[in-house]
Design an enzyme around this catalytic site. Structure first.
Site, PDB file in Angstrom:
ATOM      1  N   CYS A   1       0.794  -1.236   0.000  1.00 44.84           N
ATOM      2  CA  CYS A   1       0.000   0.000   0.000  1.00 44.84           C
ATOM      3  C   CYS A   1       0.831   1.293   0.000  1.00 44.84           C
ATOM      4  O   CYS A   1       0.577   2.173  -0.821  1.00 44.84           O
ATOM      5  CB  CYS A   1      -0.977   0.015   1.163  1.00 44.84           C
ATOM      6  SG  CYS A   1      -1.452  -1.579   1.781  1.00 44.84           S
TER       7      CYS A   1
ATOM      8  N   ARG B   1       6.211 -11.553   5.496  1.00 45.77           N
ATOM      9  CA  ARG B   1       5.654 -11.365   6.832  1.00 45.77           C
ATOM     10  C   ARG B   1       6.165 -12.472   7.746  1.00 45.77           C
ATOM     11  O   ARG B   1       6.193 -13.637   7.344  1.00 45.77           O
ATOM     12  CB  ARG B   1       4.124 -11.418   6.792  1.00 45.77           C
ATOM     13  CG  ARG B   1       3.540 -10.284   5.995  1.00 45.77           C
ATOM     14  CD  ARG B   1       2.038 -10.299   6.042  1.00 45.77           C
ATOM     15  NE  ARG B   1       1.509  -9.330   5.079  1.00 45.77           N
ATOM     16  CZ  ARG B   1       0.235  -9.220   4.752  1.00 45.77           C
ATOM     17  NH1 ARG B   1      -0.656 -10.002   5.340  1.00 45.77           N
ATOM     18  NH2 ARG B   1      -0.157  -8.331   3.875  1.00 45.77           N
TER      19      ARG B   1
ATOM     20  N   GLN C   1       0.995 -10.950  -3.427  1.00 47.36           N
ATOM     21  CA  GLN C   1      -0.395 -10.502  -3.419  1.00 47.36           C
ATOM     22  C   GLN C   1      -0.751  -9.982  -4.796  1.00 47.36           C
ATOM     23  O   GLN C   1       0.060  -9.326  -5.435  1.00 47.36           O
ATOM     24  CB  GLN C   1      -0.561  -9.327  -2.454  1.00 47.36           C
ATOM     25  CG  GLN C   1      -0.496  -9.690  -0.999  1.00 47.36           C
ATOM     26  CD  GLN C   1      -0.756  -8.454  -0.148  1.00 47.36           C
ATOM     27  OE1 GLN C   1      -0.151  -7.419  -0.354  1.00 47.36           O
ATOM     28  NE2 GLN C   1      -1.662  -8.571   0.793  1.00 47.36           N
TER      29      GLN C   1
ATOM     30  N   ASP D   1      -2.422  -7.310  -5.664  1.00 47.69           N
ATOM     31  CA  ASP D   1      -2.879  -6.171  -4.888  1.00 47.69           C
ATOM     32  C   ASP D   1      -3.411  -5.084  -5.808  1.00 47.69           C
ATOM     33  O   ASP D   1      -2.893  -4.894  -6.902  1.00 47.69           O
ATOM     34  CB  ASP D   1      -1.671  -5.615  -4.115  1.00 47.69           C
ATOM     35  CG  ASP D   1      -2.068  -5.143  -2.747  1.00 47.69           C
ATOM     36  OD1 ASP D   1      -3.275  -5.041  -2.482  1.00 47.69           O
ATOM     37  OD2 ASP D   1      -1.165  -4.867  -1.939  1.00 47.69           O
TER      38      ASP D   1
ATOM     39  N   HIS E   1      -5.059  -0.901  -5.494  1.00 51.58           N
ATOM     40  CA  HIS E   1      -5.517   0.229  -4.693  1.00 51.58           C
ATOM     41  C   HIS E   1      -6.290   1.175  -5.582  1.00 51.58           C
ATOM     42  O   HIS E   1      -5.811   1.553  -6.648  1.00 51.58           O
ATOM     43  CB  HIS E   1      -4.323   0.915  -4.021  1.00 51.58           C
ATOM     44  CG  HIS E   1      -3.682   0.036  -2.996  1.00 51.58           C
ATOM     45  ND1 HIS E   1      -2.596  -0.754  -3.276  1.00 51.58           N
ATOM     46  CD2 HIS E   1      -4.023  -0.224  -1.712  1.00 51.58           C
ATOM     47  CE1 HIS E   1      -2.287  -1.466  -2.198  1.00 51.58           C
ATOM     48  NE2 HIS E   1      -3.130  -1.166  -1.238  1.00 51.58           N
TER      49      HIS E   1
ATOM     50  N   LYS F   1     -15.183  -3.048   5.385  1.00 49.23           N
ATOM     51  CA  LYS F   1     -14.751  -3.891   4.258  1.00 49.23           C
ATOM     52  C   LYS F   1     -15.775  -4.963   3.935  1.00 49.23           C
ATOM     53  O   LYS F   1     -16.642  -5.268   4.755  1.00 49.23           O
ATOM     54  CB  LYS F   1     -13.431  -4.575   4.605  1.00 49.23           C
ATOM     55  CG  LYS F   1     -13.546  -5.522   5.785  1.00 49.23           C
ATOM     56  CD  LYS F   1     -12.281  -6.349   5.981  1.00 49.23           C
ATOM     57  CE  LYS F   1     -12.402  -7.216   7.235  1.00 49.23           C
ATOM     58  NZ  LYS F   1     -11.324  -8.154   7.414  1.00 49.23           N
TER      59      LYS F   1
ATOM     60  N   HIS G   1      -8.425  -0.704  -0.654  1.00 48.88           N
ATOM     61  CA  HIS G   1      -7.493  -1.806  -0.932  1.00 48.88           C
ATOM     62  C   HIS G   1      -8.324  -2.944  -1.502  1.00 48.88           C
ATOM     63  O   HIS G   1      -9.394  -3.241  -0.980  1.00 48.88           O
ATOM     64  CB  HIS G   1      -6.858  -2.383   0.338  1.00 48.88           C
ATOM     65  CG  HIS G   1      -6.206  -1.394   1.228  1.00 48.88           C
ATOM     66  ND1 HIS G   1      -4.846  -1.216   1.248  1.00 48.88           N
ATOM     67  CD2 HIS G   1      -6.713  -0.567   2.165  1.00 48.88           C
ATOM     68  CE1 HIS G   1      -4.549  -0.313   2.166  1.00 48.88           C
ATOM     69  NE2 HIS G   1      -5.658   0.093   2.739  1.00 48.88           N
TER      70      HIS G   1
HETATM   71 ZN    ZN Z   1      -3.297  -2.170   0.520  1.00 55.29          ZN
END
Ligand code: ZN
Ligand code: ZN
Length: 595
Positions: A286, A315, A333, A335, A337, A421, A467
C-alpha cells in the site's frame, strides 16, 4: 419461519461445542486413570472436535491412544454427572498443588493477576476435577460418537521457550453416522491435501536450505501460476486497471508514517542497514502505491485511479503456524488500490465487486459467502477518519451488495480501525469456506500521507482509498485451487494438457509429429516415450491428472489420427489430429472446468 430455524441451528451448534468440550474432560479423566503422573494444561473444543494438552513422562504411542479411547468409552458408559461448583482461589490452588497439577495453579494465578478473581469455577465428573468455566453436558453419557485422531507437539502457552506438551486431538459427534461422515470427509481432505499433491504432481516445494515458509515453484506449478498471472493481467487491463511495479524494501520512515511499525511490527522482519539508513522488507504494498499517487498533483479529472501489482511481500509467521502454501513467510499478493472521489464511490464499488465475482467464477468458485465488516456503533473514537465517511462507505458497500443481489452477513464491530470492508469467502468442493478476496476502505493512509486531489472547485480534497486483493495471496489461492480440484486442474490451467502415448517404439516418431502439431496450436503437450506398456502409461497419466491422453499406434498412423482418452476414464475414440487439437484448444479457451 427462517429465523426460528436459524436459532435452532445455532442451538445445535452450541450443544455440539459443549459436547466436544465435555469429551475433552472425558479424555483428561481417562488420561489421569491411565497415566496418573500426567499433568493437565488446557482442553478446549475446536472446530469439528477438541484437544487436550498434556505434560507426560513419555511419548504417547498409537497403542496408548487405543487404550485411552477404550477408557473414554467406559467413562461415557458410566454416565458420570458433570457437577459444577465454585471454589475459593486459595483452596483451589492448594487442591491442584497437592494433585501435582502445577499448570492449573499457574492458570489460577494468572486469573488472579489479570481479573482479580476470588473464586474459580470447577467441574467434577467421577473423581476427576478440572478448573473450567464450562458449560458442560449433564453427564458423560451424553457425549456422542467420538474418535481420537492424532497427537501433535505443542508448547505451554504456545511459547517455544516453555515446556513441550503432547496434544491429543479428537472429534465428537451427536451420532455414529455423523462421525462416519466426518471421518470420510477427513479422508477426502487428506487425499486432496495440497502439500501432498504438490509433491506428487511436482508443483512446488519448501527446502531446508532456503528456509521454512519460503516456497519454490517447480516448472509445472510455475506453469499454472503463469497462466493465472496471464489471466490476471488480461482481466485487469480490460477492467481499467493500471500496472505498477514497486520495490521490495523501503525506508523505516515510510513504515513509520504508514503506521506499520506501530501496529504490524511483529509481522515485519528486522531492518537492513544501507548507508546508515534502516530499510524494511515490505509486508504490504500500500505505501508504495501511495507514492505513485503522490508522484504528481492529481486533479478530479484523473480519478478514479486503479493501480495494481503482483507484489511480493514478506511477513513473519511463527514456525508452528506455517502450513504448506496456506501460511507462508513470503508471498505474492495480487494487490490493487483504488482512489476515487466520493461521488464515484458507488459505481466504483459495484464495479470492483462484480470484477471479483467474475474472476472467482472463472476459477470454478461459485459458492460464495460474503461478509460486511462495519464499525461498532457509538465507539467512533476508536476509528480513523471522519464518521461521515464511514457511513458513506458502509452505505456504498451495502448498495453495491444489494445492486448485485448478493446475500451477506453483517459483522458489526469487525472492521479494522481504518475502514469498513467486504470479505469474500469461497466454499470449496468439500464445503470448506476459505477467505480470499477483500474490498477494504482505508481512511487512515490517505490522512497520514496527506493524499489530495484538486476538485472542480479548485481546492484540495481527500480521495477515498480502497485496498482490493482478489486472489489474496497467489500462493494460498493456488493451494486452495489445488485442493478444490484435487490436482485435476481445468484444461486452461493444467500444466500438461495432453500426453501423447505411443504404443511401441516404432510409433515414437509419429508421436513427436503429433506433439509438434499440438504445440504449434499452443497446447501444452508431452510425449511418453518410456518403454512401459500402454496401460501403465495411461495409468501414470491419470495419476498426474493430465486431462487428455492421445494414444498412437499403427492404425492411428494410417488414419492420421489419435485415439483420445480423458482423465475421467472416458474413451473418445479416434479423432483426426486437427479435430483433436481444436477440441483441446476450445476447451482451454472457454476456461471451462469440464474436459
Ligand atoms: Zn493495501
Ligand atoms: Zn471444561
Amino acid at each position: 419461519m427462517p429465523q426460528t430455524k436459524a436459532a435452532g441451528k445455532e442451538q445445535a451448534v452450541e450443544r455440539l461445542h459443549t459436547m466436544r468440550h465435555s469429551a475433552a474432560h472425558v479424555l483428561a479423566t481417562a488420561m489421569l486413570e491411565y497415566i496418573p503422573e500426567a499433568k493437565l494444561t488446557i482442553g478446549p473444543a475446536i472446530d469439528d472436535g477438541f484437544y487436550y494438552d498434556f505434560d507426560l513422562p513419555r511419548t504417547l504411542t498409537p497403542d496408548d491412544i487405543e487404550e485411552l479411547s477404550q477408557r473414554m468409552q467406559r467413562i461415557i458408559g458410566q454416565d458420570q454427572q458433570f457437577a459444577h461448583s465454585i471454589m475459593p482461589v486459595e483452596e483451589a490452588k492448594e487442591f491442584f498443588r497437592t494433585q501435582g497439577q502445577t499448570y492449573k495453579v499457574e492458570l489460577i494465578e494468572d486469573l488472579e493477576r489479570e481479573a482479580q478473581i476470588e473464586t474459580v469455577s470447577i467441574y467434577q465428573n467421577g473423581d476427576f476435577i478440572d478448573l473450567c468455566e464450562g458449560p458442560h453436558l449433564e453427564s458423560t453419557g451424553a457425549v456422542g460418537a467420538f474418535k481420537l485422531l492424532r497427537t501433535a507437539g505443542a508448547y505451554w502457552r504456545g511459547d517455544e521457550n516453555r515446556q513441550q506438551l503432547q496434544r491429543v486431538y479428537g472429534t465428537a459427534w451427536q451420532t455414529e453416522k455423523d462421525l462416519r461422515k466426518y471421518l470420510k470427509f477427513l479422508e477426502e481432505a487428506e487425499k486432496r491435501d495440497h502439500r501432498r499433491l504438490g509433491r506428487e504432481l511436482d508443483l512446488f516445494s519448501f527446502t531446508d536450505e532456503i528456509g521454512p515458509g519460503l516456497v519454490v515453484w517447480h516448472a509445472k506449478g510455475g506453469h499454472v501460476r503463469s497462466v493465472m498471472e496471464d489471466y490476471w493481467r488480461e482481466s485487469h487491463r480490460a477492467g481499467g486497471y493500471e500496472f505498477v511495479y514497486t520495490p521490495h524494501i523501503g525506508k523505516a520512515n515510510l513504515w513509520q508514517t504508514s503506521g506499520h511499525l506501530n501496529w504490524f511490527a511483529e509481522n515485519m522482519y528486522a531492518p537492513v542497514e544501507i548507508d546508515e539508513q534502516q530499510y524494511y522488507l515490505k509486508p504490504m504494498n500500500c505505501p508504495f502505491h501511495i507514492q505513485v499517487y503522490k508522484s504528481r498533483t492529481r486533479s478530479y479529472r484523473d480519478l478514479p485511479l486503479r493501480y495494481t501489482e503482483t507484489g511480493t511481500v514478506y511477513r513473519y509467521e511463527r514456525s508452528g503456524v506455517l502450513h504448506g502454501l496456506l501460511r507462508v513467510r513470503g508471498f505474492t499478493q495480487d494487490d490493487a488500490h483504488l482512489f476515487c472521489r466520493p461521488e464515484q464511490m458507488d459505481s466504483e464499488l459495484v464495479r470492483v465487486l462484480k470484477f471479483c465475482l467474475e474472476i472467482l467464477e472463472t476459477y470454478g468458485f461459485e459458492d460464495l459467502q460474503l461478509e460486511l465488516s462495519t464499525w461498532k456503533q457509538g465507539e467512533t473514537s476508536k476509528y480513523a477518519g471522519e464518521a461521515e465517511n464511514w457511513e458513506l462507505a458502509e452505505a456504498g458497500l451495502v448498495k453495491a451488495l444489494d445492486e448485485l443481489d448478493l446475500t451477506y452477513k453483517r459483522m458489526e464491530g469487525e472492521a479494522a480501525f481504518y475502514g469498513p470492508k467486504v470479505d469474500i469467502k469461497i466454499v470449496d468442493v468439500l464445503g470448506r469456506p476459505w477467505q480470499l478476496s477483500t474490498i477494504q476502505f482505508d481512511f487512515w493512509l490517505p490522512q497520514t500521507f496527506a493524499l489530495e486531489y484538486i476538485g472542480e472547485d479548485g481546492s484540495p480534497h481527500r480521495p477515498f482509498m480502497i485496498h482490493r486483493a482478489l486472489y489474496g495471496s497467489i500462493e494460498r489461492f493456488f493451494g486452495i485451487l489445488l485442493e478444490h480440484y484435487g490436482g485435476a486442474f481445468p484444461v486452461w490451467l493444467a500444466p500438461v494438457q495432453t500426453v501423447i502415448i505411443p504404443i511401441a517404439d516404432r510409433h515414437n516418431e509419429y508421436a513427436q509429429e503429433v506433439a509438434a502439431a499440438l504445440s504449434e496450436a499452443d497446447i501444452r503437450v508431452e510425449v511418453d516415450t518410456r518403454s512401459e506398456r500402454m496401460n501403465a502409461k495411461i495409468r501414470d497419466a491419470q495419476l498426474q491428472k493430465i486431462p487428455y491422453m492421445a494414444v498412437v499406434g499403427d492404425r492411428e498412423i494410417e488414419a492420421g489420427a489419435v485415439n483420445v482418452r480423458v482423465r475421467t476414464g472416458e474413451n473418445r475414440g479416434a479423432l483426426p489430429i486437427a479435430e483433436f487439437s481444436a477440441m483441446v484448444r476450445d476447451c482451454a479457451a472457454s476456461r471451462s472446468d469440464s474436459v
